[in-house]
Motif scaffolding. Structure first.
Motif, PDB file in Angstrom:
ATOM      1  N   ALA A   1      -2.806 -24.758  -2.983  1.00  0.00           N
ATOM      2  CA  ALA A   1      -3.120 -25.983  -3.727  1.00  0.00           C
ATOM      3  C   ALA A   1      -4.046 -25.701  -4.911  1.00  0.00           C
ATOM      4  N   PRO A   2      -3.666 -24.757  -5.777  1.00  0.00           N
ATOM      5  CA  PRO A   2      -4.565 -24.393  -6.867  1.00  0.00           C
ATOM      6  C   PRO A   2      -4.655 -25.467  -7.949  1.00  0.00           C
ATOM      7  N   THR A   3      -5.821 -25.539  -8.567  1.00  0.00           N
ATOM      8  CA  THR A   3      -6.002 -26.302  -9.795  1.00  0.00           C
ATOM      9  C   THR A   3      -6.586 -25.357 -10.831  1.00  0.00           C
ATOM     10  N   LEU A   4      -6.264 -25.609 -12.099  1.00  0.00           N
ATOM     11  CA  LEU A   4      -6.685 -24.699 -13.166  1.00  0.00           C
ATOM     12  C   LEU A   4      -7.013 -25.497 -14.415  1.00  0.00           C
ATOM     13  N   GLY A   5      -8.213 -25.291 -14.919  1.00  0.00           N
ATOM     14  CA  GLY A   5      -8.656 -25.925 -16.156  1.00  0.00           C
ATOM     15  C   GLY A   5      -9.633 -25.009 -16.852  1.00  0.00           C
TER      16      GLY A   5
END
Length: 279
Positions: free
Chosen positions: A125-129
């Motif tokens: 469940a990665p998030t990237l910003g």
């Protein structure tokens, strides 16, 4: 750094895949640093490749784990939720030496497109910003010599078959192919225990790993396990320190030799200072 601006949302941020970030909104600025924010069960070790592309060409590449090691060597902070791509040298002792390597995306640079690609493998469940440190272009005569130079980072993998001393295939080292201007060379190796560099048949650096790291510690570097660094600019100076193998600098032959205690697969990453026009 004049401004810190958030990155546009990445597309295709998935457990295993290539996330893409459009950076065209930074055209017209000078990019000094990119800081990625990692969320979910997602750490730098899950990033197998990072590539910055200008006009569709790869100008900077590494992996999450290798980048953390090199950043730490250079004295940067560590944070499992952040990953820094710094084109500047924060420990340099002059303004120009610190700023050189920043990515000039001003109108005169010739760059019309910029994007970052992050290859993710095995995250959950990665998030990237993230955000970008930028400054405005300048016509300051003091910066005229450095502004066209950007920090190119290219990677190559080589198989060392056994213990011994071998010439290393450093990317872009050969003067016959145009050579390059090296700020440092990162060699990710568990078994390399000595280095020798030569130009024009003359030995210039010949050190064991212990000797190399002792000198680097005196200059504020932080040696890392499984990382051998050739760092001719470790004292924070730039002029006369970069290891230049270009024919324009009068070099016709250049070699780097590594001594290994056992065979292994080695990854070499370069940190070079070249004008965008060289691509």
């Amino acid at each position: 750094m004049n401004k810190q601006i958030i990155l546009d949302p990445f597309s295709n941020v998935v457990a295993s895949g290539v996330a893409v970030g459009d950076m065209n909104k930074f055209l017209g600025t000078v990019v000094e640093k990119i800081t990625l924010d990692l969320g979910g069960t997602f750490t730098p070790s899950h990033i197998t490749s990072i590539q910055l592309k200008l006009n569709g060409k790869v100008v900077w590449e590494s992996s999450g784990s290798r980048l953390v090691a090199s950043n730490t060597f250079l004295g940067g902070a560590t944070d499992s939720t952040k990953l820094k791509i710094d084109f500047m040298d924060r420990k340099a002792v002059t303004v120009n030496a610190r700023q050189v390597g920043s990515i000039d995306l001003s109108a005169g640079s010739g760059v019309t497109s910029a994007r970052i690609e992050v290859t993710i493998s095995g995250a959950t469940a990665p998030t990237l910003g993230g955000f970008v440190d930028v400054s405005p272009p300048t016509n300051d005569p003091a910066e005229a010599g450095i502004r066209p130079l950007i920090a190119r980072r290219h990677a190559a993998t080589v198989v060392v078959g056994a213990a011994g001393t071998f010439a290393l295939p450093i990317p872009h080292i050969d003067p016959a192919g145009g050579g390059s201007n090296f700020r440092r060379i990162f060699i990710y190796s568990a078994n390399m225990n000595a280095i020798k560099t030569m130009r024009e048949g003359v030995t210039e650096h010949e050190l064991t790993k212990a000797q190399n790291e002792a000198a680097q510690k005196d200059n504020g570097r932080v040696p890392q396990a499984n990382l051998f660094v050739f760092d001719p600019c470790q004292d924070g100076q730039l002029t006369g320190r970069t290891w230049d193998t270009r024919p324009v600098s009068g070099v016709r032959s250049a070699q780097v030799y590594g001594t290994f205690s056992a065979g292994e697969t080695v990854t070499i990453e370069t940190d070079e200072l070249l004008p965008i026009a060289a691509y």
